[in-house]
Each structure stands twice: as structure tokens, then as C-alpha cells.
Design a protein around this motif. Structure first.
Motif, PDB file in Angstrom:
ATOM      1  N   SER A 242       0.847  -1.188   0.000  1.00 40.11           N
ATOM      2  CA  SER A 242       0.000   0.000   0.000  1.00 40.11           C
ATOM      3  C   SER A 242       0.889   1.248   0.000  1.00 40.11           C
ATOM      4  CB  SER A 242      -0.959  -0.027   1.191  1.00 40.11           C
ATOM      5  OG  SER A 242      -1.952   0.963   1.059  1.00 40.11           O
ATOM      6  N   ALA A 266       0.701  -3.951  -3.731  1.00 42.13           N
ATOM      7  CA  ALA A 266      -0.420  -3.027  -3.959  1.00 42.13           C
ATOM      8  C   ALA A 266      -0.011  -1.565  -3.807  1.00 42.13           C
ATOM      9  CB  ALA A 266      -1.559  -3.355  -2.987  1.00 42.13           C
ATOM     10  N   HIS A 452      -0.250  -7.764  -6.343  1.00 41.98           N
ATOM     11  CA  HIS A 452      -1.482  -7.019  -6.057  1.00 41.98           C
ATOM     12  C   HIS A 452      -2.650  -7.995  -6.023  1.00 41.98           C
ATOM     13  CE1 HIS A 452      -3.073  -2.671  -6.347  1.00 41.98           C
ATOM     14  NE2 HIS A 452      -4.013  -3.414  -5.771  1.00 41.98           N
ATOM     15  N   ASP A 456      -8.823  -6.327  -4.552  1.00 39.93           N
ATOM     16  CA  ASP A 456      -8.516  -5.117  -3.784  1.00 39.93           C
ATOM     17  C   ASP A 456      -9.610  -4.075  -3.990  1.00 39.93           C
ATOM     18  OD1 ASP A 456      -7.370  -2.772  -2.668  1.00 39.93           O
ATOM     19  OD2 ASP A 456      -5.353  -3.481  -3.138  1.00 39.93           O
ATOM     20  N   THR A 461      -6.479  -2.611  -8.537  1.00 35.74           N
ATOM     21  CA  THR A 461      -5.484  -3.557  -9.035  1.00 35.74           C
ATOM     22  C   THR A 461      -4.889  -3.099 -10.359  1.00 35.74           C
ATOM     23  OG1 THR A 461      -6.793  -5.298  -7.992  1.00 35.74           O
ATOM     24  CG2 THR A 461      -5.120  -5.984  -9.586  1.00 35.74           C
ATOM     25  N   SER A 464      -1.597  -1.036 -10.543  1.00 36.77           N
ATOM     26  CA  SER A 464      -0.294  -1.702 -10.581  1.00 36.77           C
ATOM     27  C   SER A 464       0.005  -2.223 -11.977  1.00 36.77           C
ATOM     28  CB  SER A 464      -0.256  -2.856  -9.571  1.00 36.77           C
ATOM     29  OG  SER A 464      -0.170  -2.368  -8.248  1.00 36.77           O
ATOM     30  N   HIS A 496      -7.003  -5.962  -0.118  1.00 38.02           N
ATOM     31  CA  HIS A 496      -5.883  -5.032  -0.030  1.00 38.02           C
ATOM     32  C   HIS A 496      -4.797  -5.562   0.909  1.00 38.02           C
ATOM     33  CE1 HIS A 496      -3.844  -1.300  -0.622  1.00 38.02           C
ATOM     34  NE2 HIS A 496      -3.831  -1.015   0.663  1.00 38.02           N
TER      35      HIS A 496
END
Length: 613
Positions: A242, A266, A452, A456, A461, A464, A496
Motif C-alpha cells: 500500500s 499493492a 497485487h 482489492d 489492481t 499496478s 488489499h
């Protein structure tokens, strides 16, 4: 014909005269001229032999000195106390705490650490440090350092989440178990992941969050580690998800020498766009009184229908949406009829809202891409972005109020896409990690494992996927030129950073995953090896040249409780590949699946979806 010795004889005579003048007693004076010549040859030969013997002796002594404990003094390891570390700290840095932690012990700051109040337990024997560093006249940051007794010569930095300000002791613990000196920074503040008031009118603190605190932590953390062990660090690694993923990419882009290998999960890399898009998406579902509003309980209704329609798109019906891009979703089964139960169906207005969430956001200001939309299967996590009762998510509104506009009272109803241009121009904290040409990192041998979750519901996603493909473009459009150092893995069914609503295999020892399973967990419970643990797989790639062709993800009957029993495993393949079912065996067994061989063959990518913006 005999060679002439006249010149040589005269030289000998001259030498004899010199020796007489200086009181020499050389036997040369007693010899006839011809004899003296022969003697000179003998003397030169003897001198040559002596020179060789002296050289051999010198070499032998050097070898002996190198092997002998009596040689150049080596740095002595430090003791785990303040007195040992204080003299080596640079100006502006102070030690807050130095603690020797016994095997099986615990360390952290408990409730005082707002975002990470849970202390790791069952630690290996280690020395724990807390350091405070002044970064500007109006800011400072703190960092923690674990120095395990069973050090393996490696260094690891771990990242943070959201806008959290706190030392991530829980994610540091696995690093210590791996035998790595491990650091984490609080990024210059102490707040929850959604608490941003600290940034209001504080440009230096934003810079600490954006990049400076982590970089300074890495530099000083390495210095302290080397001093403590009395040895240089052999290899350096990173693990973050993240915001932590963004931090890792930012460090790689700006300081390519920091890491040899990095796990990037992610990544919220496009700060100037992503956080504005969060507000934009939240507005889709507000106000709650509007007919377009989708109540939170309906998110799971949509999720169930997505699984029903899209599960088999990959050829296997297993409750996991693996290939949402292959699913043409039909909303009509969700449409309310005249006598429908409105708690289990959607109106046309609500369906229109859902479509906006899935669609890529396009700027109304200039037609450019704001951010890719959420994927099918992300619905169980929509509550983060769409669940606000009065305001959009603080991940967005908090950014605009405290980072971008310096106005704590800014009304989100005034949002428009011109804010994206403002964010691009100012990039508060210099936090956006949008450099795609990372040749310097590749050229020094650096490796990246980016992953990822397909489900999410916070950081899309496809963001990415966009970053990865822009990197391929920066390397001339050839997949092979990127996959030899940078590989991207999608994890179907994972939300996530961790967990799963459909019990999909998700755990690969990524950031936050061990801590989510318990304060004493590390690696992948029951599978602490390079085939299942991405950290160990990265070590193999960096140190032994073995690329990560696949990693096996794991899950349990209760996904966050390893004691509930293993539920399933599945190999993950580097993008654009996906695991395929072999046609026989349990679907939940990794052995029933395989990854095709990754071979770009120098092929250039053609007209991807992101090329339109």
C-alpha cells in the motif's frame, strides 16, 4: 671471436678506485681485470638470488599476516547499550531506547503507537533500538531497529500503511526471524492510517512522509547495523504494501543503491491521482439520500453475483474470480422488479453508480486518465471508498484538506478534476512515485517482486498493471527487458494487502500478512521456504541468480488463523501469465496447477488499454 671486455674492465677499475677513495675493502681490488669482470657477473647473480629470496619472504610474511590473528585491527562488535551506540550517531540523531530482548520476548510501544499498538511476541534474541532524527527545523522522525543475535549479514526495511505515522514493529518481527537487521520509520508523526491533520500547513512533515524519513532511516539504520556487528552488510531488502509499496518504489526511483531486492505490494504510487480519485469515487455514492446511493449491505449482493457470473471465466469453478477481464458482467439479474426485495437487488440508478466504480475514471478537465477503476470481485471491500455516511473516505478528503489545499474546512462538494492538475504540479511531500525508467536500479543488479490482490477494494489492481506496463514502455516495450529484474504477480481473491472474502490462497509472506495472523507469526506458517515465502524467494533471486518463476500462495479454513488447518494452495505466475489447472487432482492443491514458462521473446506490447490516455 671473443667478446671485448675493455669497457667492462674499465668500469671495474673505476669502481675499484671509488672503493679505495671511500675506504672500501672489496676483494675486487686484488683481481686482475678479466677476473674482476667474472666476479662482477657472480656478484650480480648472487644479488639477484638474494632479491628473489627477499621477495618470497615478504610474500610469505604477508600471507602469514593475513591468516594470523595478529593483523590489521578489525572493527569490534558493539554491546547492546546506549554507551556503545551514542558515540557513532551523527549530528541531529539521538537514542531514545536500547533494549536487549531475550529469545521468546516481546518489544514495541503498545497503545502509545497509534497505528501499530500490537507488540510482536515470541521474538528471537535481539537488540532493539529506537532513534530520533531531526529532519528540519520544524520536523523530526523516529525509527526502530531490530538487530538479531543470529544475523545473516542482511538488512531489511519495512514500510507503512495509509497515512499512518508509527514504527511498524509488527512487520519488523519477521525480518528479525529471517536473521536480518530490520528497520521501520514512523515517517515523522504518530497517527492512524486515515489521520491526516498532522500535515496541515506542515510541508516538512509531508516531506518526511513522502520520502525523507524512510530514506534517512535506511541510511542510518545500515550504519548502526554495520557498527553493531562489526561487519559490512552483504545484501539489503525491502518489504512494503500500500503506502509501503509506494515508499519502496520511491526509494528505488530516487536511490537505486538502497536495496538489492524489493517486495512491492499493492503500491499506492500515484499519490497526486489516486487520492483525488478516492474522493471522486466516494462522491459517486453520496449523499445517502440520493436514489443512486448503494447501501453497504448491497455490496455483498453484487459480490455474490460477480462470483456466479465470473468465477468460471478462467475455466475452473472454484469460487475465486481469477480473470475478471475475461468476464462480461451482466447487471440485469441484479435489477429490482416490481415485487423484488430491495435488500437483495439494485435499481437502475444504483446500477449506474456501480458501473462508474468499475469504469476507469477520465478527467472532465482534459480527458486524461485519473485512475483505473476497481475490478470485478472487489465489492466486499467497497465499504472503504463507498461506505461514508456523510463524507467520502478520509484517504481522499483528508489529502485534499491537509496536503493539497491547506484548508481543514474544505467542502468535498466543491471537488472537480482541476485538483488533479494542482496535485501534479505541487505534489505535496514529493510523494508520487511515477518514474518508470528505473535503469539505474536494474543496472546495479536490483530485483523487484511486485504483487497485487485482484479483489482489492481500496487501491485499484489495474493501477499496478498500469505502472508495470508503463515501465515496460520505458524499457523500449520489450517484456524480456523488464522480467529479468522486475516481475509482477496478481493474487486472485486477495483484498488489499492481505486476507480474502472467498478463502482464496493469498499468503506469500508479504507486508502485513504475518501480523494479521498473530503477533508471533512470521513467514508463511508451516511453509517457511523459498517456494512459498516471497522474501526467501527474493533472497534466492538476488544472491543465487534464481528468478521467481512462481510462488505458491496459501490460505487456511479461517484465512487469518493457521491453526484452523490448511485450506488451499495455488501457484502464482508472473504477469501476463496465470496458473492453469492441470485437469486432474484437487483444485485446492498447488500440485494441480502449473505456471506456463515466462518468455517474452522480445515481443513488444500492442495497444494496451492504458495507451488511450
Amino acid at each position: 671471436m671473443q667478446p671485448s671486455v675493455t669497457g667492462e674492465s674499465s668500469k671495474v677499475q673505476e669502481a675499484a678506485k671509488q672503493e679505495e677513495t671511500t675506504g672500501g675493502t672489496s676483494q675486487v681490488l686484488a683481481l686482475p681485470a678479466k677476473g674482476r669482470s667474472r666476479h662482477i657477473h657472480v656478484k650480480a647473480w648472487v644479488c639477484g638470488i638474494v632479491t628473489i629470496l627477499v621477495s618470497i619472504t615478504a610474500i610469505a610474511l604477508a600471507v602469514w599476516a593475513a591468516a594470523s590473528p595478529i593483523g590489521p585491527p578489525k572493527p569490534k562488535p558493539l554491546k547492546c547499550d546506549k554507551a556503545s551506540f551514542t558515540p557513532i550517531l551523527p549530528s541531529g540523531a539521538t537514542l531514545e531506547q536500547v533494549t536487549a530482548v531475550p529469545e521468546g520476548g516481546s518489544f514495541g510501544e503498545g497503545a502509545a503507537n497509534i497505528p501499530y499498538p500490537t507488540n510482536p511476541t515470541d521474538l528471537p534474541e535481539l537488540c532493539a533500538l529506537t532513534v530520533r532524527v531531526v529532519s528540519s527545523p520544524t520536523s523530526f522522525y523516529r525509527f526502530g531497529l531490530f538487530l538479531p543475535a543470529a544475523w545473516q549479514g542482511r538488512f531489511l526495511a519495512v514500510g507503512n500503511g495509509g497515512f499512518a505515522g508509527g514504527i511498524n514493529w509488527l512487520d519488523m518481527a519477521p525480518g528479525a526471524h529471517y536473521g536480518m537487521a530490520t528497520v521501520s520509520s514512523d515517517l515523522g508523526h504518530n497517527s492512524s492510517v486515515t489521520g491526516l491533520s498532522w500535515a496541515l500547513n506542515q510541508p516538512e512533515m509531508r516531506t518526511d512522509w513522502g520520502w525523507r524519513a524512510l530514506h534517512g532511516t535506511i541510511v542510518l539504520g545500515k550504519q548502526l547495523s554495520s557498527a553493531y556487528y562489526g561487519k559490512s552488510i552483504a545484501h539489503s531488502y525491502y518489504n512494503g504494501c500500500s503506502t509501503g509499496g509506494r515508499q519502496g518504489l520511491k526509494e528505488i526511483q530516487n536511490f537505486p543503491d538502497s536495496f538489492d531486492g524489493a517486495l512491492i505490494g499493492a503500491p499506492a504510487w500515484w499519490t497526486s491521482h489516486l487520492n483525488n480519485d478516492v474522493t471522486r469515487v466516494g462522491i459517486y455514492n453520496l449523499p445517502v439520500s440520493d436514489p443512486k446511493h448503494i447501501p453497504t449491505p448491497l455490496f455483498s449482493v453484487i459480490a455474490d453475483e460477480v462470483v456466479r457470473q465470473c468465477d468460471s471465466a478462467d475455466g475452473v469453478t472454484d469460487g475465486i474470480v481469477t480473470s475478471p477481464e475475461l468476464c462480461t458482467f451482466d447487471f440485469s439479474p441484479l435489477l429490482c422488479g416490481p415485487f423484488s426485495n430491495t435488500s437483495a437487488c439494485l435499481t437502475q440508478a444504483q446500477i449506474a453508480t456501480a458501473k462508474k466504480v468499475y469504469n476507469d475514471a477520465i478527467s472532465t478537465a482534459d480527458g486524461s486518465l485519473v485512475y483505473p477503476g476497481l475490478t470485478l470481485s472487489s465489492e466486499d471491500q467497497w465499504y472503504i471508498l463507498l461506505g461514508g455516511a456523510t463524507d467520502p473516505s478520509p484517504f481522499g478528503v483528508g489529502y485534499e484538506r491537509n496536503f493539497l489545499l491547506n484548508d481543514a474546512n474544505w467542502d468535498w462538494r466543491k471537488y472537480n478534476d482541476s485538483l488533479i492538475k494542482l496535485a501534479e504540479q505541487t505534489d505535496p511531500g514529493n510523494s508520487t512515485a511515477a518514474k518508470f525508467d528505473i535503469h539505474p536500479y536494474k543496472d546495479r543488479g536490483g530485483k523487484i517482486f511486485m504483487y497485487h490482490g485482484v479483489a482489492d477494494g481500496l487501491v485499484p489492481t489495474k493501477g499496478s498493471e498500469y505502472y508495470y506496463n508503463k515501465t515496460i514502455e520505458a524499457f523500449g516495450g520489450k517484456l524480456d527487458d523488464v522480467t529479468d529484474f522486475f516481475r509482477f504477480f496478481l493474487i486472485p481473491g486477495m483484498q488489499h494487502c492481505w486476507s480474502t472474502p472467498v478463502n482464496a490462497p493469498y499468503n506469500i509472506a508479504g507486508a502485513f500478512q504475518a501480523g494479521a495472523m498473530g503477533s508471533g507469526q512470521w513467514s508463511v506458517p508451516g511453509f517457511k521456504d523459498k517456494d512459498h515465502d516471497a522474501v526467501l524467494a527474493m533472497v534466492e533471486w538476488v544472491e543465487h541468480g534464481k528468478p521467481i518463476d512462481q510462488i505458491v500462495a496459501s490460505t487456511w479454513r479461517s484465512p487469518l488463523n493457521a491453526s484452523s488447518g490448511l485450506s488451499g494452495q495455488r501457484p502464482l505466475c508472473p504477469w501476463p501469465l496465470k496458473a492453469t489447472y492441470n485437469g486432474a487432482g484437487e483444485v485446492s492443491a498447488a500440485s494441480s496447477w502449473s505456471c506456463p514458462k515466462l518468455s517474452g521473446g522480445g515481443i513488444r506490447l500492442k495497444k494496451p488499454w492504458w495507451s488511450w490516455w
